[in-house]
Scaffold this active site. Structure first.
Site, PDB file in Angstrom:
ATOM      1  CG  HIS A   1     -19.609   3.419  -8.582  1.00  0.00           C
ATOM      2  ND1 HIS A   1     -20.837   4.029  -8.456  1.00  0.00           N
ATOM      3  CD2 HIS A   1     -19.281   2.978  -7.347  1.00  0.00           C
ATOM      4  CE1 HIS A   1     -21.229   3.990  -7.185  1.00  0.00           C
ATOM      5  NE2 HIS A   1     -20.302   3.355  -6.492  1.00  0.00           N
TER       6      HIS A   1
ATOM      7  CB  SER B   1     -11.734   2.908  -3.044  1.00  0.00           C
ATOM      8  OG  SER B   1     -11.721   3.730  -1.897  1.00  0.00           O
TER       9      SER B   1
ATOM     10  CG  ASP C   1      -2.174   0.808   1.054  1.00  0.00           C
ATOM     11  OD1 ASP C   1      -3.255   0.198   0.970  1.00  0.00           O
ATOM     12  OD2 ASP C   1      -2.085   2.060   0.941  1.00  0.00           O
TER      13      ASP C   1
ATOM     14  CE1 TYR D   1     -13.128   3.422  -7.642  1.00  0.00           C
ATOM     15  CE2 TYR D   1     -15.531   3.477  -7.668  1.00  0.00           C
ATOM     16  CZ  TYR D   1     -14.350   2.835  -7.342  1.00  0.00           C
ATOM     17  OH  TYR D   1     -14.388   1.610  -6.723  1.00  0.00           O
TER      18      TYR D   1
ATOM     19  CB  SER E   1     -22.049  -2.156  -0.952  1.00  0.00           C
ATOM     20  OG  SER E   1     -22.678  -1.398  -1.971  1.00  0.00           O
TER      21      SER E   1
END
Ligand SMILES: NC(=O)c1ccc[n+]([C@@H]2O[C@H](COP(=O)([O-])OP(=O)(O)OC[C@H]3O[C@@H](n4cnc5c(N)ncnc54)[C@H](O)[C@@H]3O)[C@@H](O)[C@H]2O)c1
Length: 263
Positions: A111, A73, A32, A134, A163
């Site tokens: 999305h 994100s 990360d 995004y 989700s």
């Protein structure tokens, strides 16, 4: 598996998968841009920016499989999306090409199709309808997966996550919710099925109200077990069901369809 790379390991899903996937590989390589804390006995920690091509090349070296969760994100300005989700995905696929094509799970998103209405039932072959920058960046990631599969045989499971939180945060998420347990099981199937290919899989639990048809992914043997209905009474008590004309009730991408292009 000898070494499994998880990008985005400091994020919400990354932290969950760090625990869940530990038994799946001898070594977890966690990466990360943010701090991930101390390495546990079976872990390697590599802090790097996905936008850094050389860093991503050495990150991927020696890995048998990749769970790619890293990146922006949510809806944001173009520059951070460009670095993490466009350049970052290019860097990841080029690194995989240089290092033996480890199987990739790409965390895509609902999305990519957010402008479809909630009364439409979608199959993965329907055209993308992203609801913001995004979403567009996730379309790019899906296109990269397709390109590298057709050109080089690189296998990727493209998971359009709905989700994935502990519980649905609003009424729309009763349709899009996926439990961490179902996601973990899906990841296991994608990494162990003998031939994966490059499928688009809807990342959603066995909810009563779903908008997505996963029958094309049946060959994976994945059968989600959880159902969001158990949260409906709690949500009803906490907030009113949005008006039928509200974007949260109209569009599959919900409120993202209303976001401005951020500067
Ligand atoms: N959680 C969900 O319900 C959901 C839904 C759809 C898609 N997804 C996708 O799944 C993935 C994980 O989601 P999450 O909820 O854990 O998100 P998150 O924002 O909590 O985690 C993303 C991680 O990526 C890291 N990151 C951002 N830019 C980076 C860069 N340039 N270089 C390296 N690392 C960088 C962040 O530091 C963060 O830790 C994301 O790709 C997201 O788009 C999640």
């Amino acid at each position: 598996m000898k070494r499994l790379l998880i990008t985005g390991a400091a994020g919400g899903l990354g932290r969950v998968m760090r625990d869940q996937l530990a038994p799946m590989a001898e070594i977890l390589r966690l990466s990360d841009i943010s701090d991930m804390g101390e390495a546990r006995p079976n872990e390697e920690i590599v802090q790097c920016d996905l936008g850094d091509e050389a860093a991503v090349a050495s990150l991927v070296e020696g890995c048998d499989a990749i769970l790619h969760l890293g990146g922006v994100s949510v809806e944001q300005a173009f520059e951070p999306i460009l670095n993490a989700n466009i350049r970052g995905v290019y860097n990841l696929y080029e690194a995989a090409r240089a290092h033996g094509h480890p199987r990739i799970i790409f965390a895509s998103s609902n999305h990519t199709i957010g402008f479809y209405k909630q009364d439409q039932k979608l199959t993965p072959d329907m055209p993308m309808q992203p609801d913001g920058l995004y979403g567009v960046s996730k379309c790019f990631g899906e296109a990269m997966a397709s390109l590298y599969f057709n050109k080089f045989g690189q296998e990727t499971a493209i998971i359009r996550i709905g989700s994935c939180f502990e519980e649905p945060l609003n009424h729309r998420m009763l349709s899009t919710w996926m439990s961490a347990a179902d996601f973990t099981d899906l990841i296991g199937r994608c990494f162990t099925v003998p031939r994966l290919g490059c499928p688009i899989i809807w990342g959603v639990s066995d909810n009563d109200t779903v908008w997505w048809d996963n029958s094309a992914a049946r060959y994976l043997g994945w059968r989600p077990k959880d159902n969001s209905e158990k949260f409906r009474a709690m949500l009803d008590a906490r907030e009113a069901v949005p008006d039928k004309d509200h974007p949260l009730s109209v569009y599959q991408g919900g409120i993202y369809t209303q976001d401005p292009i951020m500067k």
